[in-house]
Scaffold this motif. Structure first.
Motif, PDB file in Angstrom:
ATOM      1  N   SER A   1       0.848  -1.186   0.000  1.00 61.15           N
ATOM      2  CA  SER A   1       0.000   0.000   0.000  1.00 61.15           C
ATOM      3  C   SER A   1       0.891   1.246   0.000  1.00 61.15           C
ATOM      4  O   SER A   1       1.954   1.256   0.636  1.00 61.15           O
ATOM      5  CB  SER A   1      -0.914  -0.028   1.220  1.00 61.15           C
ATOM      6  OG  SER A   1      -0.179  -0.309   2.391  1.00 61.15           O
TER       7      SER A   1
ATOM      8  N   ASN B   1       1.389   4.093   1.405  1.00 55.41           N
ATOM      9  CA  ASN B   1       1.302   4.986   2.561  1.00 55.41           C
ATOM     10  C   ASN B   1       2.612   4.914   3.328  1.00 55.41           C
ATOM     11  O   ASN B   1       3.366   3.954   3.174  1.00 55.41           O
ATOM     12  CB  ASN B   1       0.156   4.535   3.485  1.00 55.41           C
ATOM     13  CG  ASN B   1       0.274   3.067   3.856  1.00 55.41           C
ATOM     14  OD1 ASN B   1       0.081   2.190   3.018  1.00 55.41           O
ATOM     15  ND2 ASN B   1       0.646   2.791   5.092  1.00 55.41           N
TER      16      ASN B   1
ATOM     17  N   SER C   1      -3.861   3.277   4.957  1.00 51.95           N
ATOM     18  CA  SER C   1      -3.574   3.083   3.536  1.00 51.95           C
ATOM     19  C   SER C   1      -4.217   4.214   2.741  1.00 51.95           C
ATOM     20  O   SER C   1      -5.086   4.930   3.237  1.00 51.95           O
ATOM     21  CB  SER C   1      -4.116   1.736   3.074  1.00 51.95           C
ATOM     22  OG  SER C   1      -3.504   0.710   3.810  1.00 51.95           O
TER      23      SER C   1
ATOM     24  N   GLU D   1      -7.505  -3.320   1.612  1.00 50.39           N
ATOM     25  CA  GLU D   1      -6.562  -4.154   0.881  1.00 50.39           C
ATOM     26  C   GLU D   1      -7.164  -5.515   0.532  1.00 50.39           C
ATOM     27  O   GLU D   1      -8.194  -5.922   1.063  1.00 50.39           O
ATOM     28  CB  GLU D   1      -5.292  -4.377   1.713  1.00 50.39           C
ATOM     29  CG  GLU D   1      -4.531  -3.114   2.052  1.00 50.39           C
ATOM     30  CD  GLU D   1      -5.042  -2.437   3.310  1.00 50.39           C
ATOM     31  OE1 GLU D   1      -6.154  -2.778   3.778  1.00 50.39           O
ATOM     32  OE2 GLU D   1      -4.322  -1.573   3.830  1.00 50.39           O
TER      33      GLU D   1
END
Ligand code: TXA
Ligand code: MG
Length: 347
Positions: free
Chosen positions: A140, A142, A148, A177
């Motif tokens: 992800s 982030n 995320s 996710e």
């Protein structure tokens, strides 16, 4: 470093693919969350992902492929369940953990003998993978520990100046996710709930075991099968306090908790369901969808968590939906943000 933001038009896709082939990292949209991608076959490129995110080195990355046939290229063994899952859920929010072939470098899998493989459904992600002509390692997009990212501006908040390009494909549809399922043991094992629910998996596979890290924090010496599950995750800056229970009792309990927090000089905030804001006049309040439609909650959860960072909030009380199906994935993310501490208001 200057970070460009481009739409995934043919020139955007071309630019992304060119950078990826050269060993750079690029943020790309997927149907779940934005991914921070690099060629999975170039260890130096993959190392840049860990650096940009501040990600612990022991946490393996998912490898994104452009066609179901690519399973055979990267998995040393393809058990019967794998093509069944591929047929049912790919392209889509499902990651299969399989024994890896040596072509996948150790830095991708954090030294594990297995690799997580996923065929994403987002047209821009597929276009970039196919144009680059290489599998893409992508966690992800982030900063590690933060929620995320589900929009290009979330990605820019965390990674502007650290990566050359963000492809802006608009908000992610799923919002959480992928589901991670391991096929390396005797029975399939759920390592992380996500965009495909456990009942959907079981409809294809029969009974699926659940890793204990899915439901609770692990004790001293216990290790989750997905290393990422041991870290505090998905968290805004304020403390997150999930509150479960029937509508009336949970709402009253949150009202009381807000008053108590304010009494201690803390600024209370509430993440509630649509239509409930009027119950919490003394708190900063956001709503994240409809309890009976967990997909709506999933789509807004991370965006809401990030919004609280810009609001005056020290503690966020979060309404939990009733468990079951996709709601379990939403509950998992909230419970992880809260380090598995929740208030049970009762029925
Ligand atoms: O939806 C998604 O899966 C997104 C998008 C970008 O595709 N990616 C994503 O990656 O969520 P990441 O790195 O944030 O989370 C991957 C999770 C981690 O918990 C990691 O430990 C686990 O999957 N994982 C990856 N490879 C694994 C492996 N070989 N064995 C066990 N767990 C694995
Ligand atoms: Mg992540």
């Amino acid at each position: 470093m200057l970070t460009r933001i481009m739409k995934p038009t043919s020139s955007g896709v071309e630019a992304a693919a060119g950078l990826l082939r050269k060993g750079e990292v690029v943020a790309i949209p997927t149907e779940t969350v934005y991914g921070l991608a690099a060629s999975a076959l170039l260890p130096e490129a993959v190392a840049k992902i860990f650096a940009a995110k501040g990600r612990p080195q022991d946490n393996p990355l998912i490898v994104h492929i452009g066609s179901p046939e690519d399973l055979e290229l990267y998995a040393a063994e393809v058990p019967e369940a794998a093509p069944m899952l591929a047929k049912a859920f790919w392209p889509g929010p499902l990651t299969m953990v399989l024994r890896k072939k040596p072509v996948i470098p150790d830095v991708v899998t954090a030294g594990m003998e297995t690799v997580g493989l996923r065929l994403p459904a987002h047209p821009a992600a597929l276009a970039v993978i196919r144009k680059a002509g290489v599998p893409l390692a992508a966690p992800s997009a982030n900063t590690s520990g933060r929620p995320s990212t589900t929009t290009a501006s979330h990605v820019a908040e965390d990674l502007a100046g650290k990566i050359p390009l963000i492809l802006n494909g608009g908000p992610c549809g799923v919002g959480l996710e992928s589901t991670v399922v391991s096929l390396t043991g005797d029975r399939p094992r759920l390592l992380r709930p996500g965009g495909i629910s456990l009942p959907e998996l079981e409809a294809v596979l029969g009974p699926v075991d659940c890793d204990p890290a899915v439901f609770r924090s692990l004790g001293e010496g216990e290790r989750p099968s997905a290393p990422g599950q041991k870290y505090r995750h998905y968290a805004p800056r304020a403390r997150v306090v999930p509150v479960k229970g029937a509508d009336g009792t949970a709402i009253s309990r949150i009202q009381a908790e807000c008053e108590a927090a304010a009494g201690q000089g803390l600024r209370p905030a509430v993440l509630c369901f649509d239509g409930e804001q009027g119950h919490f006049p003394g708190a900063v309040c956001l709503s994240y969808g409809v309890a009976a439609q967990p997909q709506s909650l999933a789509a807004k959860l991370f965006d809401s968590m990030r919004r609280f960072d810009a609001l005056p909030a020290d503690v966020i009380f979060v309404r939990l939906p009733p468990s079951g199906g996709m709601a379990d994935s939403v509950i998992n993310r909230i419970m992880k943000a809260a380090e598995h501490q929740a208030i049970d208001a009762g029925e």
